[in-house]
Design a protein around this motif. Sequence first.
Motif, mmCIF file in Angstrom:
data_model
loop_
_atom_site.group_PDB
_atom_site.id
_atom_site.type_symbol
_atom_site.label_atom_id
_atom_site.label_comp_id
_atom_site.label_asym_id
_atom_site.label_seq_id
_atom_site.Cartn_x
_atom_site.Cartn_y
_atom_site.Cartn_z
ATOM 1 N N GLY A 149 -29.611 10.736 -6.350
ATOM 2 C CA GLY A 149 -30.249 10.752 -5.035
ATOM 3 C C GLY A 149 -30.207 9.540 -3.935
ATOM 4 N N TYR A 150 -29.704 8.482 -4.563
ATOM 5 C CA TYR A 150 -29.420 7.395 -3.751
ATOM 6 C C TYR A 150 -27.981 6.537 -3.956
ATOM 7 C CZ TYR A 150 -31.218 4.879 -8.105
ATOM 8 O OH TYR A 150 -31.171 4.641 -9.185
ATOM 9 N N ARG B 250 -24.360 9.469 -6.812
ATOM 10 C CA ARG B 250 -25.513 9.570 -5.688
ATOM 11 C C ARG B 250 -25.990 11.104 -5.788
ATOM 12 N NH1 ARG B 250 -24.934 7.005 0.157
ATOM 13 N NH2 ARG B 250 -26.872 7.924 0.943
ATOM 14 N N ASP B 251 -24.757 11.934 -5.940
ATOM 15 C CA ASP B 251 -25.507 13.479 -6.182
ATOM 16 C C ASP B 251 -26.341 13.391 -7.314
ATOM 17 O OD1 ASP B 251 -23.801 14.183 -4.148
ATOM 18 O OD2 ASP B 251 -22.238 14.712 -5.475
ATOM 19 N N THR B 252 -26.116 12.861 -8.461
ATOM 20 C CA THR B 252 -27.248 12.939 -9.622
ATOM 21 C C THR B 252 -28.647 12.240 -9.340
ATOM 22 O OG1 THR B 252 -25.491 13.059 -11.127
ATOM 23 C CG2 THR B 252 -27.533 12.316 -11.983
ATOM 24 N N HIS C 152 -36.463 8.729 -2.728
ATOM 25 C CA HIS C 152 -36.488 9.494 -1.528
ATOM 26 C C HIS C 152 -37.643 9.024 -0.682
ATOM 27 C CE1 HIS C 152 -33.086 11.731 -3.181
ATOM 28 N NE2 HIS C 152 -34.046 12.067 -4.475
ATOM 29 N N ALA D 266 -19.842 8.776 -5.587
ATOM 30 C CA ALA D 266 -20.105 10.269 -5.112
ATOM 31 C C ALA D 266 -21.034 11.030 -6.184
ATOM 32 C CB ALA D 266 -19.055 10.874 -4.733
ATOM 33 N N GLN D 267 -20.556 11.125 -7.633
ATOM 34 C CA GLN D 267 -21.107 11.745 -8.683
ATOM 35 C C GLN D 267 -22.483 10.985 -9.004
ATOM 36 O OE1 GLN D 267 -19.367 11.503 -12.721
ATOM 37 N NE2 GLN D 267 -20.123 13.518 -12.843
#
Length: 236
Positions: A60-61, A56-58, A147, A53-54
Amino acid sequence: MLSRPAPDAAALVFLLDVDNTLLDNDRFAADLGERLEQSFGQVERERYWAIYAQLRDTLGYADYLGALQRFRSGLDNDPALLQMSNYLLEYPFAERLYPHALDTVAHLRTLGTTAILSDGDVVFQPRKIHRAGLWDALDGEVLIYIHKQQMLVAMQQRYPAAHYVMVDDKPQILADMKQHLGHKLTTVFVRQGHYAAAGGAIGPAPDITIACIADLRERKLEDFQPAARTIPLPAA
């Protein structure tokens, strides 16, 4: 050095998301969580998902391999650790395709140019697409960005067309793409996976909503033509 000739513009290009659109990525995540718990216990499973999760937040995927690399801390002598990379890379994604996903791809290819437009890293996401049989089904017509909704200029350079159709399970991505491409894009929302189940009103609303990817097998070319009510293109 000879320059590569520009591709001819197509009348219509179908762009297909992968995770929870063509294959059940939620099922894969559940299987991965179960394997982590069997191998390392509940606490370590939860640690992996926290790292994931960390990241992915950093980034973006989703970066399953990157999360595994960080997860190894404190587990270097655990024989199960080195088996996890093989589990990820050899996971049977073909078994996680939604019913008639490949039939749907084949049908859309009779209507227009068809390609995958996915978010992801440059190692695991292509591997997933290969393992699922999607790479071969689309003759390698695959785009993977960090993105994708921010890479529409690059997408159009690769696949110039008079009109595009984006098929995705994430309403926000469809809305973002519609805001940028306006009347050149028909958005198709597939109600599959946890993003679709989250609900919530997002505008502009999808042009077409379907229950599952197999529903597109019944659609004809005219179903994807620009609607009478369109969103104007943004000012230059």
